[in-house]
Design an enzyme around this catalytic site. Structure first.
Site, PDB file in Angstrom:
ATOM      1  N   ILE A  63      -0.728  -2.474  -0.088  1.00  0.00           N
ATOM      2  CA  ILE A  63      -0.939  -1.466  -1.127  1.00  0.00           C
ATOM      3  C   ILE A  63      -1.692  -0.331  -0.452  1.00  0.00           C
ATOM      4  CG2 ILE A  63      -3.046  -2.635  -1.937  1.00  0.00           C
ATOM      5  CD1 ILE A  63      -2.500  -1.474  -4.712  1.00  0.00           C
ATOM      6  N   SER A  64      -1.175   0.875  -0.561  1.00  0.00           N
ATOM      7  CA  SER A  64      -1.722   2.000   0.192  1.00  0.00           C
ATOM      8  C   SER A  64      -3.149   2.335  -0.215  1.00  0.00           C
ATOM      9  CB  SER A  64      -0.844   3.246   0.005  1.00  0.00           C
ATOM     10  OG  SER A  64       0.401   3.088   0.639  1.00  0.00           O
ATOM     11  N   GLN A  65      -3.878   2.865   0.743  1.00  0.00           N
ATOM     12  CA  GLN A  65      -5.214   3.409   0.507  1.00  0.00           C
ATOM     13  C   GLN A  65      -5.117   4.502  -0.561  1.00  0.00           C
ATOM     14  OE1 GLN A  65      -6.682   5.043   4.143  1.00  0.00           O
ATOM     15  NE2 GLN A  65      -8.510   5.938   3.237  1.00  0.00           N
TER      16      GLN A  65
END
Length: 221
Positions: A63-65
């Protein structure tokens, strides 16, 4: 899973962090403030949900920053009602932020288990997108052209098919480079034959796999 006052307070702190890091698009920040990021994380990472960090979600994906999500979303220059193709559904978090911006999202995920999980998750939250499982490196031509295309995985080069599926005046945001770091590119389709390109910083993404990406088994071209 509950979205409590504590979670909402933590999101407000996250928004301040994003502002301090240079995110200025208030509509993007408001969209992120409305999305319960903790719901997209495995239990082991719940207490860290509103830190500005990426976390694993399975199948070698992350899950992206939040900063990355905010940055990419800002680069798209979205307006409500636009048709957007997202390449790499992943956890569904970025897709949720796009939907909170009032756009129509077509999202495609290579990994079947993630596709099924994220589709179920977003539908349970009341989000309405068009979900597909397949090779996102080739886009989704049958529903194009698109006002905007967003790739959430690192590509070795810009796939020509994505440019072909972009409307004139449309924008493609895609990280391009090797498997360690990528340059975030924003490409604008000025005419059918003219594409302008901007470099918008260095990032690190999981590889975009597929025919016009990295080999899913060998991680090579």
């Amino acid at each position: 899973m509950e979205d409590s006052y504590l979670h909402k307070g933590l999101r407000r702190k996250l928004i301040k962090i994003l502002r301090d890091k240079g995110i200025q698009d208030e509509l993007v920040l408001q969209a992120i403030d409305r999305v319960p990021r903790h719901i997209f994380l495995d239990n082991a990472f719940l207490e860290h949900a509103y830190q500005d960090k990426a976390f694993p979600i399975g199948d070698g994906q992350t899950i992206s920053q939040p900063y990355t999500v905010a940055s990419q979303t800002s680069l798209l220059k979205l307006s409500p009602g636009m048709k957007v193709l997202e390449i790499g559904t992943g956890s569904g978090y970025q897709c949720s932020v796009l939907l909170e911006m009032g756009v129509n999202v077509f999202t495609i995920e290579y990994h079947k288990s993630l596709f099924e999980k994220s589709k179920k998750m977003l539908q349970s939250l009341g989000y309405k997108a068009q979900f597909f499982c397949g090779d996102g490196s080739e886009g989704l031509a049958r529903f194009g052209p698109y006002d905007r295309i967003l790739a959430t995985a690192g590509a070795p080069y810009v796939p020509q098919k994505l440019l072909e599926q972009l409307k004139v005046g449309g924008i493609l945001v895609i990280p391009v480079g090797d498997q360690k770091t990528q340059k975030m590119l924003r490409l604008t389709k000025v005419t059918e034959k003219e594409i302008t390109q901007e470099e918008c910083g260095d990032f690190r993404f999981v590889p975009l796999v597929g025919k016009d990406g990295w080999n899913a088994k060998t991680n090579k071209l």
